[in-house]
Design a protein around this motif. Structure first.
Motif, PDB file in Angstrom:
ATOM      1  N   ASN A  60       0.835  -1.204   0.000  1.00 28.37           N
ATOM      2  CA  ASN A  60       0.000   0.000   0.000  1.00 28.37           C
ATOM      3  C   ASN A  60       0.867   1.251   0.000  1.00 28.37           C
ATOM      4  OD1 ASN A  60      -2.353  -1.492   0.012  1.00 28.37           O
ATOM      5  ND2 ASN A  60      -2.610  -1.399   2.233  1.00 28.37           N
ATOM      6  N   LEU A  61       1.954   1.222   0.750  1.00 26.96           N
ATOM      7  CA  LEU A  61       2.873   2.353   0.785  1.00 26.96           C
ATOM      8  C   LEU A  61       3.495   2.569  -0.586  1.00 26.96           C
ATOM      9  CD1 LEU A  61       4.415   4.523   2.374  1.00 26.96           C
ATOM     10  CD2 LEU A  61       6.098   2.766   2.964  1.00 26.96           C
ATOM     11  N   ALA A  62       3.901   1.491  -1.229  1.00 28.51           N
ATOM     12  CA  ALA A  62       4.494   1.598  -2.560  1.00 28.51           C
ATOM     13  C   ALA A  62       3.490   2.179  -3.557  1.00 28.51           C
ATOM     14  CB  ALA A  62       4.990   0.237  -3.031  1.00 28.51           C
ATOM     15  N   ASP A  63       2.232   1.742  -3.484  1.00 28.06           N
ATOM     16  CA  ASP A  63       1.194   2.283  -4.369  1.00 28.06           C
ATOM     17  C   ASP A  63       0.999   3.776  -4.116  1.00 28.06           C
ATOM     18  OD1 ASP A  63       0.804  -0.203  -5.487  1.00 28.06           O
ATOM     19  OD2 ASP A  63      -0.994  -0.653  -4.295  1.00 28.06           O
ATOM     20  N   GLY A  64       0.974   4.153  -2.860  1.00 26.52           N
ATOM     21  CA  GLY A  64       0.806   5.567  -2.516  1.00 26.52           C
ATOM     22  C   GLY A  64       1.965   6.410  -3.026  1.00 26.52           C
ATOM     23  N   LEU A  65       3.170   5.903  -2.880  1.00 26.66           N
ATOM     24  CA  LEU A  65       4.343   6.634  -3.370  1.00 26.66           C
ATOM     25  C   LEU A  65       4.324   6.762  -4.890  1.00 26.66           C
ATOM     26  CD1 LEU A  65       7.124   5.195  -1.047  1.00 26.66           C
ATOM     27  CD2 LEU A  65       6.157   7.499  -0.997  1.00 26.66           C
ATOM     28  N   GLN A  66       3.865   5.723  -5.580  1.00 25.66           N
ATOM     29  CA  GLN A  66       3.762   5.800  -7.032  1.00 25.66           C
ATOM     30  C   GLN A  66       2.738   6.853  -7.453  1.00 25.66           C
ATOM     31  OE1 GLN A  66       2.960   1.772  -8.232  1.00 25.66           O
ATOM     32  NE2 GLN A  66       5.125   1.215  -8.278  1.00 25.66           N
ATOM     33  N   ASN A  67       1.633   6.939  -6.723  1.00 20.08           N
ATOM     34  CA  ASN A  67       0.625   7.965  -7.018  1.00 20.08           C
ATOM     35  C   ASN A  67       1.190   9.357  -6.796  1.00 20.08           C
ATOM     36  OD1 ASN A  67      -1.331   6.114  -7.746  1.00 20.08           O
ATOM     37  ND2 ASN A  67      -2.201   5.989  -5.688  1.00 20.08           N
ATOM     38  N   ILE A  68       1.934   9.541  -5.721  1.00 21.54           N
ATOM     39  CA  ILE A  68       2.556  10.845  -5.451  1.00 21.54           C
ATOM     40  C   ILE A  68       3.544  11.183  -6.554  1.00 21.54           C
ATOM     41  CG2 ILE A  68       4.152  12.060  -3.899  1.00 21.54           C
ATOM     42  CD1 ILE A  68       2.767  10.564  -1.576  1.00 21.54           C
TER      43      ILE A  68
END
Length: 78
Positions: A60-68
Motif C-alpha cells: 500500500n505504501l508503494a502504491d501511494g508513493l507511485q501515485n505521489i
C-alpha cells in the motif's frame, strides 16, 4: 523428503521452532509437551499473520508513493 532447494528454509524453520519450544519450557515450567507445541503453533501463526500484514502495508505504501510520483510528474510538466 524435501526438495534440496527448500532444505535451508526447513532447517531454519526447525531451528526457530526448537528455540521457541525451549524458550516456552523455560518461561512456563510445569506444562506438558503438548502445551508447549500449542504455544509455539500460536506464536508461529501470529508471526506469519504479522508478516503478511507488514507485506500488505508495504505494498500500500508503494502504491501511494507511485501515485505521489505521478502527481509530481504532472505538476512538473504543467
Amino acid at each position: 523428503r524435501i526438495n534440496p532447494k527448500d532444505e535451508e528454509v526447513v532447517r531454519k524453520t526447525t531451528k526457530t521452532i526448537n528455540d521457541k519450544l525451549l524458550e516456552f519450557k523455560t518461561h512456563f515450567a510445569g506444562k506438558d509437551m503438548q502445551d508447549y507445541i500449542a504455544m509455539v503453533l500460536v506464536w508461529f501463526a501470529t508471526e506469519q499473520n504479522a508478516s503478511m500484514t507488514r507485506q500488505v502495508d508495504n505494498e500500500n505504501l508503494a502504491d501511494g508513493l507511485q501515485n505521489i510520483e505521478k502527481l509530481l510528474d504532472q505538476a512538473i510538466k504543467s
